[in-house]
Motif scaffolding. Sequence first.
Motif, short mmCIF file in Angstrom:
data_model
loop_
_atom_site.label_atom_id
_atom_site.label_comp_id
_atom_site.label_asym_id
_atom_site.label_seq_id
_atom_site.Cartn_x
_atom_site.Cartn_y
_atom_site.Cartn_z
N GLU A 22 80.81 57.52 34.10
CA GLU A 22 80.54 58.22 32.84
C GLU A 22 79.05 58.38 32.59
OE1 GLU A 22 82.66 56.43 29.58
OE2 GLU A 22 84.61 56.82 30.51
N ALA A 23 78.27 57.34 32.90
CA ALA A 23 76.82 57.43 32.73
C ALA A 23 76.25 58.50 33.66
CB ALA A 23 76.17 56.08 32.99
N THR A 28 73.90 63.99 34.43
CA THR A 28 73.85 65.18 35.30
C THR A 28 74.57 66.37 34.68
OG1 THR A 28 75.80 64.41 36.50
CG2 THR A 28 73.64 63.82 37.41
N ASN A 29 74.94 66.28 33.43
CA ASN A 29 75.60 67.37 32.73
C ASN A 29 74.59 67.94 31.72
OD1 ASN A 29 77.09 68.22 30.11
ND2 ASN A 29 78.60 68.46 31.75
N GLU A 30 74.37 69.24 31.77
CA GLU A 30 73.36 69.85 30.91
C GLU A 30 73.62 69.59 29.43
OE1 GLU A 30 72.12 73.92 31.62
OE2 GLU A 30 72.55 73.68 33.75
N ALA A 36 70.77 63.88 24.83
CA ALA A 36 69.80 62.80 25.03
C ALA A 36 68.38 63.30 24.78
CB ALA A 36 69.91 62.22 26.43
N ILE A 37 68.06 64.47 25.27
CA ILE A 37 66.73 65.04 25.07
C ILE A 37 66.46 65.24 23.58
CG2 ILE A 37 65.28 67.08 25.47
CD1 ILE A 37 66.66 67.24 28.27
N TYR A 91 66.96 65.48 38.11
CA TYR A 91 65.86 66.44 38.20
C TYR A 91 66.40 67.87 38.14
CZ TYR A 91 62.08 69.17 40.32
OH TYR A 91 61.12 70.11 40.57
N ASN A 92 67.41 68.17 38.96
CA ASN A 92 67.99 69.52 39.00
C ASN A 92 68.63 69.89 37.67
OD1 ASN A 92 67.16 70.03 41.63
ND2 ASN A 92 68.99 69.07 42.49
#
Length: 194
Positions: A22-23, A28-30, A36-37, A91-92
């Motif tokens: 889950e983490a 890795t999910n936009e 979070a951002i 990163y991606n």
Amino acid sequence: KICKLFKQKNTSNKKKDTLIEEAYYCLTNEKTLSIAISTMIDKEIELIKTIINNKNNIIYKEDYYYLYNLGIISIYEKDNNKYITITNDIYNTIKNINLDKFNTIIEENSKIYYLLKSMLELYGIISLEDLEQEYIKYYSNSNNKKDLINPVYYTSRLDRIESIKIKNKIYYVNRILTTEYFEDILFNIINNHN
């Protein structure tokens, strides 16, 4: 802790492998990484931009600690030097997100965070209601103040901020006051505040 910061529920009942999956998904999910951002403050988003652009700078622990707690960055040591890194998957994902769209909310987060830190330096303890009142007084043109003042976001950074709940009220305190030695002083302050 990562799952809590990403607002994942019922984490205590899940197996470690499930929590790791889950983490990883959150990171890795936009959509979830965008959430979070949206909780970051100015110095954290600048660090993300620095890492994405491969700039080498001296970075202080207080600037990266929240990102480390979120799982966005990792730290490794080589030749007695510490380095910050980010996985290719994260990163991606970040490269696909327009970080500039978060400028307004990060500015709001930063205002609250620095106001909270200043008030704690001055008073040592402050109620959530007092923080909200001061925020309105200084930044009355800001929107969504209730949504931004989330104890998890401000107590997950490397400073001495901790939140406690007493009699259904949330207080932010300087962490030193939560030690046994200062416990009586803390409760006297809270009782006199009510």
